[in-house]
Design a protein around this motif. Structure first.
Motif, PDB file in Angstrom:
ATOM      1  N   ARG A 107       0.829  -1.202   0.000  1.00  0.00           N
ATOM      2  CA  ARG A 107       0.000   0.000   0.000  1.00  0.00           C
ATOM      3  C   ARG A 107       0.864   1.252   0.000  1.00  0.00           C
ATOM      4  O   ARG A 107       1.965   1.282   0.560  1.00  0.00           O
ATOM      5  CB  ARG A 107      -0.924   0.018   1.217  1.00  0.00           C
ATOM      6  CG  ARG A 107      -1.962  -1.095   1.190  1.00  0.00           C
ATOM      7  CD  ARG A 107      -2.921  -0.947   2.356  1.00  0.00           C
ATOM      8  NE  ARG A 107      -3.669   0.315   2.283  1.00  0.00           N
ATOM      9  CZ  ARG A 107      -4.548   0.715   3.205  1.00  0.00           C
ATOM     10  NH1 ARG A 107      -4.785  -0.043   4.264  1.00  0.00           N
ATOM     11  NH2 ARG A 107      -5.192   1.851   3.059  1.00  0.00           N
ATOM     12  N   ALA A 108       0.347   2.288  -0.629  1.00  0.00           N
ATOM     13  CA  ALA A 108       1.074   3.552  -0.701  1.00  0.00           C
ATOM     14  C   ALA A 108       1.272   4.140   0.685  1.00  0.00           C
ATOM     15  O   ALA A 108       0.417   4.010   1.558  1.00  0.00           O
ATOM     16  CB  ALA A 108       0.302   4.535  -1.585  1.00  0.00           C
ATOM     17  N   ARG A 109       2.409   4.780   0.884  1.00  0.00           N
ATOM     18  CA  ARG A 109       2.690   5.487   2.136  1.00  0.00           C
ATOM     19  C   ARG A 109       2.636   6.979   1.853  1.00  0.00           C
ATOM     20  O   ARG A 109       3.471   7.517   1.108  1.00  0.00           O
ATOM     21  CB  ARG A 109       4.064   5.097   2.675  1.00  0.00           C
ATOM     22  CG  ARG A 109       4.175   3.624   3.073  1.00  0.00           C
ATOM     23  CD  ARG A 109       5.558   3.306   3.610  1.00  0.00           C
ATOM     24  NE  ARG A 109       5.862   4.115   4.792  1.00  0.00           N
ATOM     25  CZ  ARG A 109       7.067   4.150   5.367  1.00  0.00           C
ATOM     26  NH1 ARG A 109       8.060   3.450   4.850  1.00  0.00           N
ATOM     27  NH2 ARG A 109       7.269   4.892   6.429  1.00  0.00           N
ATOM     28  N   SER A 116       0.186   5.693  -6.958  1.00  0.00           N
ATOM     29  CA  SER A 116       0.490   4.686  -7.974  1.00  0.00           C
ATOM     30  C   SER A 116       0.138   5.174  -9.372  1.00  0.00           C
ATOM     31  O   SER A 116      -0.960   5.694  -9.605  1.00  0.00           O
ATOM     32  CB  SER A 116      -0.285   3.394  -7.687  1.00  0.00           C
ATOM     33  OG  SER A 116       0.160   2.798  -6.487  1.00  0.00           O
ATOM     34  N   ALA A 117       1.061   4.981 -10.292  1.00  0.00           N
ATOM     35  CA  ALA A 117       0.756   5.198 -11.702  1.00  0.00           C
ATOM     36  C   ALA A 117      -0.115   4.042 -12.185  1.00  0.00           C
ATOM     37  O   ALA A 117      -0.079   2.943 -11.643  1.00  0.00           O
ATOM     38  CB  ALA A 117       2.038   5.282 -12.519  1.00  0.00           C
ATOM     39  N   THR A 118      -0.890   4.287 -13.217  1.00  0.00           N
ATOM     40  CA  THR A 118      -1.742   3.236 -13.771  1.00  0.00           C
ATOM     41  C   THR A 118      -0.870   2.193 -14.479  1.00  0.00           C
ATOM     42  O   THR A 118       0.236   2.505 -14.949  1.00  0.00           O
ATOM     43  CB  THR A 118      -2.749   3.808 -14.775  1.00  0.00           C
ATOM     44  OG1 THR A 118      -2.033   4.364 -15.884  1.00  0.00           O
ATOM     45  CG2 THR A 118      -3.603   4.894 -14.135  1.00  0.00           C
ATOM     46  N   LEU A 140      19.674   0.861 -16.864  1.00  0.00           N
ATOM     47  CA  LEU A 140      18.637   1.803 -16.419  1.00  0.00           C
ATOM     48  C   LEU A 140      18.597   1.830 -14.904  1.00  0.00           C
ATOM     49  O   LEU A 140      18.549   0.777 -14.253  1.00  0.00           O
ATOM     50  CB  LEU A 140      17.267   1.385 -16.964  1.00  0.00           C
ATOM     51  CG  LEU A 140      16.051   2.121 -16.381  1.00  0.00           C
ATOM     52  CD1 LEU A 140      16.052   3.582 -16.810  1.00  0.00           C
ATOM     53  CD2 LEU A 140      14.756   1.438 -16.793  1.00  0.00           C
ATOM     54  N   LEU A 141      18.585   3.022 -14.335  1.00  0.00           N
ATOM     55  CA  LEU A 141      18.465   3.211 -12.893  1.00  0.00           C
ATOM     56  C   LEU A 141      17.115   3.836 -12.580  1.00  0.00           C
ATOM     57  O   LEU A 141      16.793   4.917 -13.086  1.00  0.00           O
ATOM     58  CB  LEU A 141      19.588   4.128 -12.389  1.00  0.00           C
ATOM     59  CG  LEU A 141      19.541   4.500 -10.906  1.00  0.00           C
ATOM     60  CD1 LEU A 141      19.770   3.261 -10.035  1.00  0.00           C
ATOM     61  CD2 LEU A 141      20.567   5.581 -10.588  1.00  0.00           C
ATOM     62  N   CYS A 142      16.304   3.152 -11.767  1.00  0.00           N
ATOM     63  CA  CYS A 142      15.035   3.715 -11.293  1.00  0.00           C
ATOM     64  C   CYS A 142      15.280   4.329  -9.921  1.00  0.00           C
ATOM     65  O   CYS A 142      15.560   3.606  -8.954  1.00  0.00           O
ATOM     66  CB  CYS A 142      13.957   2.636 -11.215  1.00  0.00           C
ATOM     67  SG  CYS A 142      13.474   1.963 -12.816  1.00  0.00           S
ATOM     68  N   VAL A 143      15.179   5.638  -9.842  1.00  0.00           N
ATOM     69  CA  VAL A 143      15.436   6.362  -8.596  1.00  0.00           C
ATOM     70  C   VAL A 143      14.111   6.472  -7.855  1.00  0.00           C
ATOM     71  O   VAL A 143      13.345   7.408  -8.049  1.00  0.00           O
ATOM     72  CB  VAL A 143      16.063   7.739  -8.887  1.00  0.00           C
ATOM     73  CG1 VAL A 143      16.406   8.459  -7.585  1.00  0.00           C
ATOM     74  CG2 VAL A 143      17.312   7.587  -9.743  1.00  0.00           C
ATOM     75  N   GLY A 144      13.860   5.472  -6.991  1.00  0.00           N
ATOM     76  CA  GLY A 144      12.533   5.291  -6.418  1.00  0.00           C
ATOM     77  C   GLY A 144      11.669   4.564  -7.427  1.00  0.00           C
ATOM     78  O   GLY A 144      11.720   4.863  -8.630  1.00  0.00           O
ATOM     79  N   ASP A 145      10.889   3.567  -6.958  1.00  0.00           N
ATOM     80  CA  ASP A 145      10.090   2.828  -7.935  1.00  0.00           C
ATOM     81  C   ASP A 145       8.820   2.259  -7.313  1.00  0.00           C
ATOM     82  O   ASP A 145       8.496   1.096  -7.512  1.00  0.00           O
ATOM     83  CB  ASP A 145      10.907   1.704  -8.570  1.00  0.00           C
ATOM     84  CG  ASP A 145      10.246   1.147  -9.833  1.00  0.00           C
ATOM     85  OD1 ASP A 145       9.539   1.918 -10.518  1.00  0.00           O
ATOM     86  OD2 ASP A 145      10.417  -0.050 -10.117  1.00  0.00           O
ATOM     87  N   HIS A 146       8.081   3.080  -6.580  1.00  0.00           N
ATOM     88  CA  HIS A 146       6.795   2.625  -6.076  1.00  0.00           C
ATOM     89  C   HIS A 146       5.856   2.273  -7.225  1.00  0.00           C
ATOM     90  O   HIS A 146       4.970   1.426  -7.083  1.00  0.00           O
ATOM     91  CB  HIS A 146       6.168   3.706  -5.193  1.00  0.00           C
ATOM     92  CG  HIS A 146       4.798   3.352  -4.713  1.00  0.00           C
ATOM     93  ND1 HIS A 146       3.659   3.841  -5.304  1.00  0.00           N
ATOM     94  CD2 HIS A 146       4.377   2.529  -3.720  1.00  0.00           C
ATOM     95  CE1 HIS A 146       2.592   3.349  -4.695  1.00  0.00           C
ATOM     96  NE2 HIS A 146       3.003   2.554  -3.733  1.00  0.00           N
ATOM     97  N   ASP A 147       6.058   2.905  -8.400  1.00  0.00           N
ATOM     98  CA  ASP A 147       5.195   2.644  -9.568  1.00  0.00           C
ATOM     99  C   ASP A 147       5.495   1.310 -10.236  1.00  0.00           C
ATOM    100  O   ASP A 147       4.725   0.869 -11.101  1.00  0.00           O
ATOM    101  CB  ASP A 147       5.364   3.754 -10.608  1.00  0.00           C
ATOM    102  CG  ASP A 147       4.805   5.077 -10.147  1.00  0.00           C
ATOM    103  OD1 ASP A 147       3.874   5.065  -9.333  1.00  0.00           O
ATOM    104  OD2 ASP A 147       5.318   6.117 -10.585  1.00  0.00           O
ATOM    105  N   LEU A 148       6.642   0.683  -9.919  1.00  0.00           N
ATOM    106  CA  LEU A 148       7.044  -0.604 -10.509  1.00  0.00           C
ATOM    107  C   LEU A 148       7.348  -0.486 -11.998  1.00  0.00           C
ATOM    108  O   LEU A 148       7.146  -1.418 -12.778  1.00  0.00           O
ATOM    109  CB  LEU A 148       5.970  -1.672 -10.280  1.00  0.00           C
ATOM    110  CG  LEU A 148       5.543  -1.892  -8.820  1.00  0.00           C
ATOM    111  CD1 LEU A 148       4.481  -2.975  -8.746  1.00  0.00           C
ATOM    112  CD2 LEU A 148       6.738  -2.244  -7.944  1.00  0.00           C
TER     113      LEU A 148
END
Length: 515
Positions: A107-109, A116-118, A140-148
Motif C-alpha cells: 500500500r502507498a505510504r 500509484s501510476a496506472t 537503467l536506474l530507477c530512482v525510487g520505484d513505487h510505480d514498478l
C-alpha cells in the motif's frame, strides 16, 4: 456553460474534453473523469456544477436526451496522443501482468508521497524508453520505484539491465519477489546514492512533487549516470498552480540540464486528483556544467522533501517560523564519552565529528572505539546501516521513534534501548565457521559483500586443510545468494540481510561437502 467556457478562453480545451466525455453516453466516476481529462478535481467540479446530470451511484453523465444541446461546445478532436499509444495493444500480456503486480503491491505510504501510476502508464514508459533508446544491454536506474516501472521495462525489454534504489523496504522486497531480474538497493537519497548504482545510461524517477524533492531525486539520478546519460522525470502540477511548476523547473534549471522533450500528461495516476491525476514526462540531458551543479545541490542536506507528513516542506517551514523552536541537536549523555560524533551535535562539543552522509559513504579514518550518532526525525530508516557502517566497540544512538532493528544485527551487537536512545555494544568474535563468516561480512559494511564472503570461505577451507580457489568460492556464493554481486551490506535491502545467515550456512555446508 457557454459563459464558463468563454471565461476559460484557450484553456477551455480541458473543460470541453471533459464535457465531451460526459456526453459520450458512458458513466463516469469523478476520479475517472479527472484522470481521463488530466484536469484537476477542482476544475472538473466547477464544470459539473454547471450541468444537469443523471447519476447511478457514484457515476454520472449528461442525460442522453440533453447531449445534443452541447454539440457546438464539445472538443471534437481528442487531445494529442502520446508517441507510443499505438504500441500498447501489442503488449496485452505485459499489461495484464503489470495490472496484477500493481494491484498486489504494498500500500502507498502518504508520508513518502506515494501515488500509484496506472498499469497503462508504466507500460507506456517502458515502450517510450525502447522507442527512443536502444535498450538491449543498456543500464537503467530507477530512482525510487513505487510505480514498478522497473518490472514493466524487464517485461518489455528483458535484455535491459535494471537497478532500483528506494527507501521503502516493502517495495524492494516486492520487486525481488517478482523474479524478473531487477537489482534492488536500499537508499535514503538524502544521505547518498549506493556505490553500485552508478555509471548507468538512463535514469527514471517520479519524485516528490516539491522543488526540494524533485531537485534531490534528479540530482541523484544524474549522479548515477554516465556523462552521456539521460534522466526521465515524471512531474505534474495543477493547471491552476503554474507557480508550483515554475519552482520545480527552477530547481531543474539550477542543475544546468537541457530539456530534450516534454510529453504533456503522459503519466496517469490512481489518485493525485489535485493535479488531474496526471503528470508530464520530461527527458533531461546533462551538460558539462551539470555535475558541478549537482555537487553543489547535494552538499545542502534537506530532510524535508515531501508534500505530506512530518517530513513535508510545509511542516518544516512552519517549524522554522514557530517561536521558541528547539534546536534539533541533541545533548550528549553524561554517562557516555564518545571519541567521535556522527550527525548534527552542539557546536561546543570538543569531539571530532562527521556528517551522516559521509559516515555511510566511506569508512571513517579515525580508529574510534566509542561513537555517538544523532539521528534526526525522518531519517530513522537509516539506523541499521548507520550501525553497520562502523567497527566501533560501543555505539550510542540518540533519536526519537527509533525503529526495531533486524535480527541479523544480533550477530554483531548486544543491543539495549532506553527512551530516545539505543546502545549497541560489539560482541566478541563468534565460534563456528558459519557465524564467523557472517560476522566478517557484517563487520565490513562498506566492502562488496560477495568479496568479503569469498575471502572468508577461502580462509575456512584453509583452516580445514583444503584449497579453495576464488572462482570456486564465487560459484558457491552465487548458488546460495545470486543477488549478492556488486552490493555492500549497507546497500542491501533488509530482506537480503535477513536471508544472509541461511545463505552463509549453505555455502559452508557446500564447502564441507566439496572439500
Amino acid at each position: 456553460m457557454e459563459r464558463l467556457l468563454d471565461a476559460a478562453g484557450a484553456e477551455s480545451r480541458r473543460l470541453r474534453h471533459a464535457l465531451t466525455l460526459l456526453c459520450d453516453g458512458q458513466w463516469w466516476t469523478l476520479a475517472d473523469l479527472v484522470r481521463a481529462s488530466a484536469t484537476s478535481r477542482r476544475t472538473i467540479e466547477t464544470l459539473l456544477r454547471e450541468l444537469r446530470l443523471e447519476q447511478d451511484g457514484d457515476r454520472l453523465r449528461v442525460p442522453l436526451t440533453h447531449t445534443p444541446d452541447y454539440q457546438d461546445l464539445l472538443a471534437v478532436a481528442p487531445p494529442p496522443e502520446d508517441p507510443v499509444a499505438h504500441l500498447v495493444p501489442h503488449y496485452a500480456h505485459a499489461l495484464e501482468r503489470l495490472t496484477e503486480s500493481i494491484a498486489g503491491a504494498p500500500r502507498a505510504r502518504h508520508v513518502l508521497d506515494h501515488v500509484s501510476a496506472t498499469p497503462d502508464t508504466v507500460l507506456r514508459r517502458a515502450l517510450l524508453l525502447g522507442a527512443r533508446f536502444w535498450l538491449p544491454g543498456t543500464r537503467l536506474l530507477c530512482v525510487g520505484d513505487h510505480d514498478l516501472t522497473s518490472l514493466a521495462v524487464k517485461l518489455v525489454h528483458p535484455e535491459a539491465d535494471v537497478t532500483v534504489v528506494d527507501i521503502d523496504e516493502r517495495i524492494l522486497a516486492y520487486i525481488d519477489d517478482q523474479d524478473l531480474g531487477v537489482r534492488t538497493r536500499w537508499a535514503d537519497l538524502r544521505l547518498g546514492l549506493p556505490a553500485s548504482a552508478r555509471d548507468h545510461d538512463l535514469a527514471l524517477t517520479d519524485p516528490p512533487y516539491t522543488p526540494e524533492g524533485a531537485g534531490l531525486f534528479v540530482a541523484r539520478a544524474v549522479e548515477g549516470l554516465t556523462d552521456d546519460g539521460r534522466v526521465l522525470l515524471a512531474y505534474g502540477a495543477s493547471e491552476r498552480t503554474p507557480m508550483l511548476a515554475f519552482k520545480v523547473q527552477q530547481a531543474l534549471s539550477e542543475l544546468n540540464l537541457t530539456y530534450e522533450a516534454i510529453y504533456p500528461d503522459f503519466n496517469r495516476y490512481l489518485g493525485a486528483e489535485a493535479i488531474g491525476s496526471a503528470a508530464d514526462l520530461y527527458i533531461l540531458r546533462p551538460t558539462t556544467k551539470t555535475r558541478p551543479a549537482v555537487t553543489s545541490r547535494l552538499s545542502r542536506l534537506t530532510t524535508a522533501i515531501y508534500t505530506q507528513g512530518p517530513q513535508s516542506v510545509e511542516t518544516s517551514q512552519n517549524a522554522l517560523t514557530a517561536p521558541h523552536t528547539p534546536s534539533p541537536a541533541p545533548a550528549l549523555p553524561l554517562d557516555f564519552d564518545p571519541d567521535l560524533l556522527v550527525g548534527d551535535w552542539p557546536k561546543d562539543l570538543r569531539q571530532p565529528r562527521v556528517k551522516l552522509s559521509t559516515w555511510l559513504a566511506k569508512p571513517y579514518a579515525a580508529a574510534a572505539d566509542r561513537v555517538a550518532i544523532a539521528v534526526p526525525p525522518g531519517l530513522e530508516t537509516a539506523l541499521p546501516r548507520l550501525l553497520l557502517a562502523t567497527r566501533a566497540g560501543h555505539v550510542r544512538v540518540l533519536g526519537t521513534d527509533l525503529p526495531p532493528l533486524p535480527d541479523v544485527l544480533a550477530a554483531v551487537y548486544k543491543l539495549s534501548t532506553d527512551a530516545g536512545s539505543l546502545d549497541a555494544v560489539r560482541l566478541p568474535p563468534p565460534d563456528g565457521e558459519a557465524p564467523s563468516v557472517l560476522r566478517r561480512i557484517l563487520d565490513h559494511g562498506h566492502a562488496k559483500l560477495a568479496n568479503t564472503w569469498r575471502e572468508a570461505l577461502i580462509a575456512v577451507a584453509r583452516a580445514q586443510g583444503a584449497t579453495l580457489t576464488k572462482n570456486e568460492a564465487r560459484t558457491l556464493i552465487r548458488e546460495a545468494a545470486p543477488w549478492s554481486d556488486d552490493l555492500t551490506p549497507l546497500e542491501a535491502p533488509l530482506h537480503r540481510l535477513a536471508a544472509l545467515p541461511s545463505a552463509v550456512a549453505a555455502t559452508i555446508s557446500a564447502l564441507t561437502t566439496t572439500t
